[in-house]
Design an enzyme around this catalytic site. Sequence first.
Site, PDB file in Angstrom:
ATOM      1  N   ASP A  85       1.123  -0.519  -0.122  1.00 44.64           N
ATOM      2  CA  ASP A  85      -0.001   0.121   0.004  1.00 44.64           C
ATOM      3  C   ASP A  85       0.978   1.135  -0.281  1.00 44.64           C
ATOM      4  O   ASP A  85       1.969   1.071   1.510  1.00 44.64           O
ATOM      5  CB  ASP A  85      -0.938   0.070   1.399  1.00 44.64           C
ATOM      6  CG  ASP A  85      -2.852   0.812   1.407  1.00 44.64           C
ATOM      7  OD1 ASP A  85      -1.968   2.237   0.126  1.00 44.64           O
ATOM      8  OD2 ASP A  85      -3.477   0.920   2.277  1.00 44.64           O
ATOM      9  N   ASP A  96      -3.477   7.172  -3.812  1.00 48.49           N
ATOM     10  CA  ASP A  96      -3.089   5.966  -3.126  1.00 48.49           C
ATOM     11  C   ASP A  96      -3.493   4.458  -3.611  1.00 48.49           C
ATOM     12  O   ASP A  96      -4.275   4.695  -4.155  1.00 48.49           O
ATOM     13  CB  ASP A  96      -4.353   6.674  -1.814  1.00 48.49           C
ATOM     14  CG  ASP A  96      -4.357   5.273  -0.413  1.00 48.49           C
ATOM     15  OD1 ASP A  96      -3.528   4.170   0.031  1.00 48.49           O
ATOM     16  OD2 ASP A  96      -5.112   5.991   0.769  1.00 48.49           O
ATOM     17  N   HIS A 157     -12.006   6.457   1.891  1.00 46.93           N
ATOM     18  CA  HIS A 157     -12.152   7.430   2.018  1.00 46.93           C
ATOM     19  C   HIS A 157     -11.836   8.514   1.472  1.00 46.93           C
ATOM     20  O   HIS A 157     -11.276   8.197   0.252  1.00 46.93           O
ATOM     21  CB  HIS A 157     -10.679   7.238   3.052  1.00 46.93           C
ATOM     22  CG  HIS A 157      -9.389   7.511   2.707  1.00 46.93           C
ATOM     23  ND1 HIS A 157      -8.909   8.418   2.205  1.00 46.93           N
ATOM     24  CD2 HIS A 157      -8.881   6.248   2.623  1.00 46.93           C
ATOM     25  CE1 HIS A 157      -7.530   7.360   2.042  1.00 46.93           C
ATOM     26  NE2 HIS A 157      -7.636   5.993   2.094  1.00 46.93           N
ATOM     27  N   HIS A 165      -6.793  11.666   5.559  1.00 43.94           N
ATOM     28  CA  HIS A 165      -8.548  10.702   5.317  1.00 43.94           C
ATOM     29  C   HIS A 165      -8.589  12.451   5.221  1.00 43.94           C
ATOM     30  O   HIS A 165      -9.079  12.535   6.780  1.00 43.94           O
ATOM     31  CB  HIS A 165      -8.280  10.198   6.650  1.00 43.94           C
ATOM     32  CG  HIS A 165      -7.470   8.698   6.275  1.00 43.94           C
ATOM     33  ND1 HIS A 165      -6.180   8.631   6.684  1.00 43.94           N
ATOM     34  CD2 HIS A 165      -7.998   7.801   5.817  1.00 43.94           C
ATOM     35  CE1 HIS A 165      -6.279   7.227   6.132  1.00 43.94           C
ATOM     36  NE2 HIS A 165      -7.170   6.698   5.905  1.00 43.94           N
ATOM     37  N   GLU A 190     -10.652   0.807  -1.504  1.00 43.46           N
ATOM     38  CA  GLU A 190     -10.125   0.146  -0.899  1.00 43.46           C
ATOM     39  C   GLU A 190     -10.925  -0.806   0.082  1.00 43.46           C
ATOM     40  O   GLU A 190     -10.931  -0.954   1.063  1.00 43.46           O
ATOM     41  CB  GLU A 190      -8.302   1.154  -0.204  1.00 43.46           C
ATOM     42  CG  GLU A 190      -9.122   1.848   1.235  1.00 43.46           C
ATOM     43  CD  GLU A 190      -7.407   2.343   2.196  1.00 43.46           C
ATOM     44  OE1 GLU A 190      -6.805   1.372   1.958  1.00 43.46           O
ATOM     45  OE2 GLU A 190      -7.941   3.570   2.460  1.00 43.46           O
ATOM     46  N   GLU A 281      -6.698  -1.226  -3.817  1.00 43.05           N
ATOM     47  CA  GLU A 281      -6.941   0.157  -4.271  1.00 43.05           C
ATOM     48  C   GLU A 281      -6.331   0.939  -5.019  1.00 43.05           C
ATOM     49  O   GLU A 281      -5.722   0.734  -5.467  1.00 43.05           O
ATOM     50  CB  GLU A 281      -6.202   0.951  -2.274  1.00 43.05           C
ATOM     51  CG  GLU A 281      -6.481   2.109  -2.401  1.00 43.05           C
ATOM     52  CD  GLU A 281      -5.873   2.806  -0.816  1.00 43.05           C
ATOM     53  OE1 GLU A 281      -4.774   1.551  -0.502  1.00 43.05           O
ATOM     54  OE2 GLU A 281      -6.640   3.609  -0.613  1.00 43.05           O
TER      55      GLU A 281
HETATM   56 CO    CO Z   1      -5.980   4.622   1.644  1.00 44.04          CO
END
Ligand code: CO
Length: 295
Positions: A85, A96, A157, A165, A190, A281
């Site tokens: 990640d 992200d 998010h 976030h 995600e 994600e």
């Molecule tokens: Co994330």
Amino acid sequence: MNDDILEKIRRAGAISGEARKLGASLIDEGVTLLSVAEEVEAYMLKKGARPAFPTNLSINDQAAHYTPRSDDKLTFKKGDLVKVDVGAHVDGYIGDTAQTVEVRTKNWTNLINASAKALAMAVETVSEGVTVGSISGTIERAIKSEGFLPVTNLTGHGMGCYNLHAGLTIANYDDGNPTKIKKDMMIAIEPFATNGGGEVRNSKPGNIYRILRDREIKDDGAMKLIGLIKENFHGLPFCERWCTALDPKAPLHLKTLVRHGILYAYPVLTEIKGGMVSQTEHTVVLNGYKAEVTT
Ligand code: CO
């Protein structure tokens, strides 16, 4: 959304996606987690971006939040299921993204595919006016149709400039959230899939930190480090490795700062029944009303 911002979001997304693939390609039996994290982050810098958070390399029943320490000797083992990640930012605009790889075995292909399929299907549904709950429902159905459970206490998010976030929380099961997707939003979706109980709990500290509150303490070394942290990481999550590069005494100061409630140390999140966990994600930006995957 103005063109300059959109250009930064796209650049951050592209670099994040390339960094994720680089990380996944480097993972192999006997390779240290530290070398993979460092190469991923060096790649971002070389491309003119900066890491938006430390490279997470979470193995098997760990779902998230493990990053190696500066002296970490841990290596990948045959059969490990690794969540890579990663995130890069360009002037605070973040990509992200995550994928899951298995080290030299193919025992968990279906589990890996479950989170990947859930993400692909969820991304298809994103457009202006869609409810967050309907995106979540798509994720839940896709994972269950593959015979696994979504992890219900990990979420996608919203994101903002220098804010990993922000705003929305996108559950990985249908929580009936009536909030609607609006133009110009930036979100990370995600899905996490597991063969365990479908929840994670906090375990040991994972070497990732964020600032909790500003407070003066009578420790010049620790106060100097917090200044460097603010200057270098802009309020985004950071890790022991990055701090040690700025100040060799950082491990000591980090302990002090956590003890005084100035820093929060993220625990590693592990599956409650010890189940294996996969994650996939992407970052999606609503360019005007149109959804665009950046990573
Ligand atoms: Co994330």
